[in-house]
Design a protein around this motif. Structure first.
Motif, mmCIF file in Angstrom:
data_model
loop_
_atom_site.group_PDB
_atom_site.id
_atom_site.type_symbol
_atom_site.label_atom_id
_atom_site.label_comp_id
_atom_site.label_asym_id
_atom_site.label_seq_id
_atom_site.Cartn_x
_atom_site.Cartn_y
_atom_site.Cartn_z
ATOM 1 N N GLY A 61 0.799 -1.217 0.000
ATOM 2 C CA GLY A 61 0.000 0.000 0.000
ATOM 3 C C GLY A 61 0.826 1.258 0.000
ATOM 4 O O GLY A 61 0.312 2.354 -0.260
ATOM 5 N N ARG A 120 -1.304 2.486 -11.119
ATOM 6 C CA ARG A 120 -0.545 2.552 -9.862
ATOM 7 C C ARG A 120 0.834 3.168 -10.055
ATOM 8 O O ARG A 120 1.339 3.860 -9.179
ATOM 9 C CB ARG A 120 -0.398 1.161 -9.260
ATOM 10 C CG ARG A 120 -1.714 0.469 -8.934
ATOM 11 C CD ARG A 120 -1.494 -0.839 -8.171
ATOM 12 N NE ARG A 120 -0.737 -1.825 -8.941
ATOM 13 C CZ ARG A 120 0.435 -2.326 -8.552
ATOM 14 N NH1 ARG A 120 0.995 -1.933 -7.415
ATOM 15 N NH2 ARG A 120 1.051 -3.231 -9.288
ATOM 16 N N SER A 136 0.532 2.432 -4.262
ATOM 17 C CA SER A 136 -0.276 1.241 -3.943
ATOM 18 C C SER A 136 0.526 -0.029 -4.198
ATOM 19 O O SER A 136 0.042 -0.967 -4.838
ATOM 20 C CB SER A 136 -1.562 1.240 -4.774
ATOM 21 O OG SER A 136 -2.322 2.401 -4.535
#
Length: 126
Positions: A15, A67, A85
């Protein structure tokens, strides 16, 4: 041949975010590849920094779309790979590469780039 200078990488939890940077050194096509033990090197992202209608064109492998972002920095001397992420599956050794191919044609299927970085480790933990 001297390696491209690259920086960034490190360890982060899933994350999280990391940014990799690589010198352009006069090339027109820049790309990032990654490799994990036992698997082939995989093309992650590319950007064409040469002139012409294709300037600024980027391409990504499907697993990182949305991402990761590859971009030329404000000095025009380096390209960065912003990785957000992050997932455990993103872990690996990341290599930047430079070449003169027009519009970064076939960059994933013909990864015979002229010059490579030494690699920087990215570790994403769960």
């Amino acid at each position: 041949q001297v390696h491209l200078a690259e920086s960034g990488g490190g360890s982060v939890q899933a994350g999280g975010s990391l940014t990799l940077s690589c010198e352009i050194a006069g090339y027109t096509c820049m790309a990032w590849f990654r490799q994990v033990p036992g698997k082939e090197r995989e093309g992650v992202a590319s950007i064409y920094v040469g002139s012409g209608s294709g300037s600024g064109r980027t391409d990504y492998t499907d697993s990182v779309k949305g991402r990761f972002t590859i971009f030329q920095d404000s000095t025009k001397m380096a390209v960065n790979l912003q990785m957000n992420s992050l997932q455990v599956a993103d872990s690996g050794m990341y290599y930047c590469a430079g070449d003169w191919r027009v519009n970064c044609g076939a960059w994933k299927i013909r990864p015979e780039f002229d010059r490579w970085g030494q690699g920087t480790q990215v570790i994403v933990s769960s």
